[in-house]
Scaffold this active site. Sequence first.
Site, mmCIF file in Angstrom:
data_model
loop_
_atom_site.group_PDB
_atom_site.id
_atom_site.type_symbol
_atom_site.label_atom_id
_atom_site.label_comp_id
_atom_site.label_asym_id
_atom_site.label_seq_id
_atom_site.Cartn_x
_atom_site.Cartn_y
_atom_site.Cartn_z
ATOM 1 N N GLU A 1 1.000 -6.479 7.500
ATOM 2 C CA GLU A 1 0.067 -5.427 7.898
ATOM 3 C C GLU A 1 -0.044 -5.275 9.414
ATOM 4 O O GLU A 1 -0.215 -4.159 9.923
ATOM 5 C CB GLU A 1 -1.320 -5.695 7.296
ATOM 6 C CG GLU A 1 -1.438 -5.401 5.812
ATOM 7 C CD GLU A 1 -1.004 -6.566 4.922
ATOM 8 O OE1 GLU A 1 -1.250 -6.516 3.711
ATOM 9 O OE2 GLU A 1 -0.405 -7.529 5.462
ATOM 10 N N GLY B 1 0.186 -5.595 0.347
ATOM 11 C CA GLY B 1 -0.588 -5.688 -0.886
ATOM 12 C C GLY B 1 0.206 -6.229 -2.054
ATOM 13 O O GLY B 1 -0.374 -6.784 -2.996
ATOM 14 N N ALA C 1 0.829 -1.211 0.000
ATOM 15 C CA ALA C 1 0.000 0.000 0.000
ATOM 16 C C ALA C 1 0.863 1.260 0.000
ATOM 17 O O ALA C 1 1.960 1.277 0.552
ATOM 18 C CB ALA C 1 -0.903 0.004 1.227
ATOM 19 N N GLU D 1 -0.240 -9.809 -1.726
ATOM 20 C CA GLU D 1 -1.632 -10.114 -2.065
ATOM 21 C C GLU D 1 -1.826 -10.133 -3.579
ATOM 22 O O GLU D 1 -2.574 -10.962 -4.109
ATOM 23 C CB GLU D 1 -2.565 -9.090 -1.408
ATOM 24 C CG GLU D 1 -2.660 -9.273 0.100
ATOM 25 C CD GLU D 1 -3.529 -8.239 0.778
ATOM 26 O OE1 GLU D 1 -4.454 -8.624 1.518
ATOM 27 O OE2 GLU D 1 -3.282 -7.026 0.573
#
Length: 296
Positions: free
Chosen positions: A166, A143, A98, A146
Amino acid sequence: MLRALPRALRISRSWRSQRARDCASNGTTRTPEIQVQALTGPDQGITEILMNRPHARNALGNVFVSELLEALAQLREDQRVRVLIFRSGVKGVFCAGADLKEREQMSASEVGIFVQRLRGLMSEIAAFPAPTIAAMDGFALGGGLELALACDLRIAASSAVMGLIETTRGLLPGAGGTQRLPRCLGVALAKELIFTGRRLNGVQAHELGLVNHAVAQNEEGNAAYLRALALAQEILPQAPIAVRLGKVAIDRGMEVDIASGMAIEQMCYAQNIPTQDRLEGMAAFREKRPPKFVGK
């Protein structure tokens, strides 16, 4: 700077995002953060999505996400795409996750909306009709991992660093990590990695089954990409409709009980029976020659 591609004649078509077109119409120039490259020659059918946001280590910002969604929307309608590789144009980084600097400027409601967009992006990658490969030549955190988990296959350099970190930032994975990691590694191991925010190198990730292959990094910093390209070249000559239907059968079958999964397999198999490629495969076997599949 974007590193030169290791093979010649890679770019045969490309798209620019609407934002890039708007900049051009306004007399300004901006390098797209997402670049699409369709390979040519013997690699025709392999397409690459090149992530190129060097100043932010390919962090998932608004522009980056918008351009990637636009590229996926166009590519999913292109039957010429038989394999899609996600790679980085930033040495030492796959995707840093992110964009926390950008997110600091958002209100709580804006954060929720943006994370929902991220979740939708990962779902679009996972639902892409052709096989997808993540070439992880560097950091893939939060992310970024991910995104890789949304791909069908993952290749990592041994020196790559990855993790759903995270919880070390006061967050939890919000773009599919809590769902895709346990489906990949099992519930207990996924919980351990998420609860601790642990980082893994490519070798450790391979030992756990998080990546398909781990390769020693080279001086150019693109060893994972080269291995991903070799894997794509193995997929390329196979019957594209059968490959796509195989992906559907596996992905949908894994979400249901085995009896329902067998029914899904039966439906996919039935769709493949009338194809020209199935008849070509039978004829090639009978005539003792390599098949020539055309995707029909």
